[in-house]
Motif scaffolding. Structure first.
Motif, PDB file in Angstrom:
ATOM      1  N   ASP A  74       0.794  -1.228   0.000  1.00 22.20           N
ATOM      2  CA  ASP A  74       0.000   0.000   0.000  1.00 22.20           C
ATOM      3  C   ASP A  74       0.828   1.281   0.000  1.00 22.20           C
ATOM      4  O   ASP A  74       0.276   2.377   0.046  1.00 22.20           O
ATOM      5  CB  ASP A  74      -0.944   0.020   1.191  1.00 22.20           C
ATOM      6  N   SER A  75       2.159   1.169  -0.056  1.00 18.05           N
ATOM      7  CA  SER A  75       2.988   2.374  -0.021  1.00 18.05           C
ATOM      8  C   SER A  75       4.361   2.093  -0.620  1.00 18.05           C
ATOM      9  O   SER A  75       4.720   0.949  -0.878  1.00 18.05           O
ATOM     10  CB  SER A  75       3.143   2.865   1.420  1.00 18.05           C
ATOM     11  N   CYS A  76       5.098   3.176  -0.851  1.00 18.89           N
ATOM     12  CA  CYS A  76       6.477   3.049  -1.304  1.00 18.89           C
ATOM     13  C   CYS A  76       7.343   3.969  -0.450  1.00 18.89           C
ATOM     14  O   CYS A  76       6.850   4.953   0.113  1.00 18.89           O
ATOM     15  CB  CYS A  76       6.620   3.412  -2.781  1.00 18.89           C
ATOM     16  N   PRO A  91       1.907   6.793  -1.264  1.00 13.22           N
ATOM     17  CA  PRO A  91       0.980   5.664  -1.281  1.00 13.22           C
ATOM     18  C   PRO A  91       0.954   4.963  -2.642  1.00 13.22           C
ATOM     19  O   PRO A  91       1.443   5.495  -3.638  1.00 13.22           O
ATOM     20  CB  PRO A  91      -0.371   6.342  -1.012  1.00 13.22           C
ATOM     21  N   ARG A  92       0.367   3.788  -2.679  1.00 11.04           N
ATOM     22  CA  ARG A  92       0.129   3.098  -3.945  1.00 11.04           C
ATOM     23  C   ARG A  92      -1.078   3.731  -4.607  1.00 11.04           C
ATOM     24  O   ARG A  92      -2.047   4.104  -3.943  1.00 11.04           O
ATOM     25  CB  ARG A  92      -0.122   1.610  -3.685  1.00 11.04           C
ATOM     26  N   SER A  93      -1.043   3.868  -5.926  1.00  7.03           N
ATOM     27  CA  SER A  93      -2.131   4.512  -6.655  1.00  7.03           C
ATOM     28  C   SER A  93      -3.387   3.647  -6.615  1.00  7.03           C
ATOM     29  O   SER A  93      -3.329   2.436  -6.846  1.00  7.03           O
ATOM     30  CB  SER A  93      -1.721   4.757  -8.108  1.00  7.03           C
ATOM     31  N   ILE A  94      -4.531   4.254  -6.317  1.00  8.67           N
ATOM     32  CA  ILE A  94      -5.804   3.528  -6.294  1.00  8.67           C
ATOM     33  C   ILE A  94      -6.301   3.316  -7.719  1.00  8.67           C
ATOM     34  O   ILE A  94      -6.781   2.239  -8.068  1.00  8.67           O
ATOM     35  CB  ILE A  94      -6.844   4.292  -5.455  1.00  8.67           C
ATOM     36  N   PRO A  97      -3.205   0.438  -9.943  1.00  7.04           N
ATOM     37  CA  PRO A  97      -2.539  -0.344  -8.889  1.00  7.04           C
ATOM     38  C   PRO A  97      -1.087  -0.715  -9.200  1.00  7.04           C
ATOM     39  O   PRO A  97      -0.337  -1.066  -8.311  1.00  7.04           O
ATOM     40  CB  PRO A  97      -3.400  -1.601  -8.771  1.00  7.04           C
ATOM     41  N   GLY A  98      -0.668  -0.622 -10.465  1.00  9.76           N
ATOM     42  CA  GLY A  98       0.716  -0.932 -10.814  1.00  9.76           C
ATOM     43  C   GLY A  98       1.661   0.233 -10.595  1.00  9.76           C
ATOM     44  O   GLY A  98       2.857   0.107 -10.840  1.00  9.76           O
ATOM     45  N   LEU A  99       1.131   1.376 -10.129  1.00 18.60           N
ATOM     46  CA  LEU A  99       1.958   2.560  -9.909  1.00 18.60           C
ATOM     47  C   LEU A  99       1.897   2.995  -8.457  1.00 18.60           C
ATOM     48  O   LEU A  99       0.889   2.832  -7.789  1.00 18.60           O
ATOM     49  CB  LEU A  99       1.468   3.721 -10.795  1.00 18.60           C
TER      50      LEU A  99
END
Length: 198
Positions: A74-76, A91-94, A97-99
């Motif tokens: 859920d994050s980077c 955060p991970r893009s909603i 989801p691959g970004l």
């Protein structure tokens, strides 16, 4: 890489023609390179690619700049490999989801990395704790809120792994109920035992 040259400073044209290949296989020309410096971002050697639709960071460029890239569900997060300091998070893009989206990033320059030693007084003085320590100090604050505080510089230089999956208190706090004890009684006829969930 960015499509907007207006956010870059110290633009310099390239001696030879350089192209980048995107995830869908499209080859795009790089027109120049410069430094990205805003209140949230400080990244040297950013390529200006006018045909891009969004700003992108290359994981290999960040690792070549001395950063550790940590992608979680859920994050980077990005750490300076030399000092272990957190230098970026998001955060991970909603929608995609691959970004992963970056809230902030401060890539250490080559001059800074080579000039200062790990025992430098300025580095030691700016370190105020690890990500996990601040997570505990602030009442098990979620990772995205904690990253926001670090980005705004309110916690100083935060060291260590940004993953909070190892926090036992958070795992226990998110359980909705304790497991039922094993029952040894067996009913012989209907209504011997009453089963209810209160």
């Amino acid at each position: 890489m960015t499509f907007a040259s207006s956010i870059l400073s110290a633009l310099r044209s390239l001696i030879s023609h350089v192209r980048v290949t995107t995830a869908d296989g499209t080859s795009l020309p790089v027109s120049s390179r410069g430094t990205l410096s805003t209140s949230s971002f400080s990244v040297p050697d950013v390529s200006h690619v006018p045909s891009l639709k969004m700003n992108l960071f290359s994981a290999s460029q960040l690792t070549d700049s001395g950063c550790r890239v940590i992608l979680d569900a859920d994050s980077c997060a990005f750490q300076d490999r030399r000092t272990q300091a957190l230098v970026g998070a998001g955060p991970r893009s909603i929608e995609s989801p691959g970004l992963w989206e970056l809230d902030w990033l401060r890539v250490p320059s080559a001059d800074t990395s080579s000039a200062s030693s790990p025992a430098s007084p300025t580095v030691v003085a700016s370190v105020t704790g690890s990500f996990q320590q601040w997570h505990h100090r602030l009442g098990h604050l979620c990772g995205s809120c904690l990253s926001s505080l670090v980005r705004r510089g309110l916690l100083g230089s935060v060291l260590g792994d940004v993953s909070l999956h190892s926090c036992q208190g958070c795992r226990l706090g998110k359980q909705i109920q304790l497991p039922y004890p094993t029952s040894v009684s067996v009913s012989q006829r209907p209504f011997d035992l009453v089963h209810s969930d209160v």
